[in-house]
Write a protein that holds these residues in place. Sequence first.
Motif, PDB file in Angstrom:
ATOM      1  N   VAL A 147       0.860  -1.186   0.000  1.00  0.00           N
ATOM      2  CA  VAL A 147       0.000   0.000   0.000  1.00  0.00           C
ATOM      3  C   VAL A 147       0.894   1.233   0.000  1.00  0.00           C
ATOM      4  N   ASN A 148       0.661   2.125  -0.963  1.00  0.00           N
ATOM      5  CA  ASN A 148       1.472   3.327  -1.149  1.00  0.00           C
ATOM      6  C   ASN A 148       2.935   2.982  -1.440  1.00  0.00           C
ATOM      7  N   GLY A 149       3.119   2.094  -2.372  1.00  0.00           N
ATOM      8  CA  GLY A 149       4.445   1.715  -2.842  1.00  0.00           C
ATOM      9  C   GLY A 149       4.296   0.905  -4.115  1.00  0.00           C
ATOM     10  N   ILE A 150       5.425   0.591  -4.741  1.00  0.00           N
ATOM     11  CA  ILE A 150       5.404  -0.097  -6.041  1.00  0.00           C
ATOM     12  C   ILE A 150       6.406  -1.233  -6.053  1.00  0.00           C
ATOM     13  N   ASP A 151       5.975  -2.383  -6.549  1.00  0.00           N
ATOM     14  CA  ASP A 151       6.892  -3.468  -6.871  1.00  0.00           C
ATOM     15  C   ASP A 151       7.126  -3.417  -8.377  1.00  0.00           C
ATOM     16  N   ARG A 152       8.282  -2.922  -8.769  1.00  0.00           N
ATOM     17  CA  ARG A 152       8.559  -2.788 -10.204  1.00  0.00           C
ATOM     18  C   ARG A 152       8.770  -4.132 -10.887  1.00  0.00           C
ATOM     19  N   THR A 153       8.988  -5.193 -10.100  1.00  0.00           N
ATOM     20  CA  THR A 153       9.120  -6.530 -10.692  1.00  0.00           C
ATOM     21  C   THR A 153       7.757  -7.165 -10.939  1.00  0.00           C
ATOM     22  N   MET A 154       6.681  -6.524 -10.469  1.00  0.00           N
ATOM     23  CA  MET A 154       5.307  -6.965 -10.695  1.00  0.00           C
ATOM     24  C   MET A 154       5.033  -8.362 -10.130  1.00  0.00           C
ATOM     25  N   ARG A 155       5.620  -8.654  -8.972  1.00  0.00           N
ATOM     26  CA  ARG A 155       5.312  -9.918  -8.301  1.00  0.00           C
ATOM     27  C   ARG A 155       4.333  -9.737  -7.151  1.00  0.00           C
ATOM     28  N   LEU A 156       4.264  -8.525  -6.599  1.00  0.00           N
ATOM     29  CA  LEU A 156       3.334  -8.228  -5.521  1.00  0.00           C
ATOM     30  C   LEU A 156       2.321  -7.183  -5.997  1.00  0.00           C
ATOM     31  N   SER A 157       1.062  -7.402  -5.662  1.00  0.00           N
ATOM     32  CA  SER A 157       0.047  -6.412  -6.002  1.00  0.00           C
ATOM     33  C   SER A 157       0.268  -5.139  -5.198  1.00  0.00           C
ATOM     34  N   CYS A 158      -0.117  -4.002  -5.771  1.00  0.00           N
ATOM     35  CA  CYS A 158       0.123  -2.704  -5.141  1.00  0.00           C
ATOM     36  C   CYS A 158      -1.108  -1.815  -5.324  1.00  0.00           C
ATOM     37  N   VAL A 159      -1.367  -0.977  -4.336  1.00  0.00           N
ATOM     38  CA  VAL A 159      -2.370   0.066  -4.476  1.00  0.00           C
ATOM     39  C   VAL A 159      -1.761   1.352  -3.958  1.00  0.00           C
ATOM     40  N   LEU A 160      -1.909   2.418  -4.706  1.00  0.00           N
ATOM     41  CA  LEU A 160      -1.295   3.691  -4.338  1.00  0.00           C
ATOM     42  C   LEU A 160      -2.042   4.821  -5.026  1.00  0.00           C
TER      43      LEU A 160
END
Length: 347
Positions: A147-160
Amino acid sequence: MTRRSRISDIAEAAGVSIASVSKALNNRSGVGIESRERILEAAARLDYRHKTTELTEAFPSGLAVVTTAALYLNSKFYEGVIQGALDAAREGGVDAKVHLLTPDIETGSVNVENLLGADGACLLLVGLDHPVLIEQVARSHAPAVIVNGIDRTMRLSCVLPDNRSAGWLATTRLLSEGHTEIVHVSRLFRTSLKERFDGFRDAMQEAGIAIDTDRHLFDLTAAGILEPDLSNALIDAMQKGRFAKATAFVCSNDIMALGVIDALRARGNIIPRDYSVVGMDDISIAQHSTPALTTLRIEREELGRVGWDMLKERALNAEARVRRVGMSVRLIERGTVGPPRHYLRAQ
């Protein structure tokens, strides 16, 4: 023994997404009438047991909301995000605990196994997107959402929040008043803050203004400055002639915006007669400043709730697709924006 029906089975039978099933079963909006009827019919046909039992099984060690002590203690922003996630989890009958980590998280020295517990907790990582931590969590295969961050490898879902749009909206508001000499104040040490600067740059370039970082950017990280020292640092910079042509400041959070206002007042200026200032986040103190701060509102509690919904989806279905959700932001007009003064522009 026959396997008990799960939300994913209902989604497949009804031909809809898992998120739609969750909304229909919990009587929430966002699902059409026909889809809702198909979902409820499939749930009855598959003898689906309601959410509390299923969620309890999906979260055997409960929910672990993880952040750093520094982020939680120094930012009203994260308090709201965490409260939203805790409320949503507890409404679903899931035990939730907050884990405040030490600053060692910044170096990646974290024992993820301790966070997960013996039965494997599900992780909501609030404001944490250090690559080493992401690698550890991804390797653990634990259900996790940032939450309020980014996984640039796209392995973890993110919301921001849509940070780039936030930067663009704030800057466009100043441009609409006629400001062209605008300074962006930030600490460019995280992807989210860099995206807010990208939005600032987009708006300036669309207005035909080439970015000169010495003239248009006050980066506290590059200058080795912390937020409490911002006012004195800005006063010193302006006394030395930097930002001499500036008529407005757009700040990457409200605390920085209030620090800028303090610095400008110390130099004898009146806001917004002499300078305009826009913040971001809309923390509670923003509306109590004098004048009240014009800012970009981020619905922090909703951010936490959406993070919980995404984590619930992942816990109930290990094959759920990784998603990155950008939430909208909204300009809140108050009293710190006005047209540029001609004598300042002449300088």
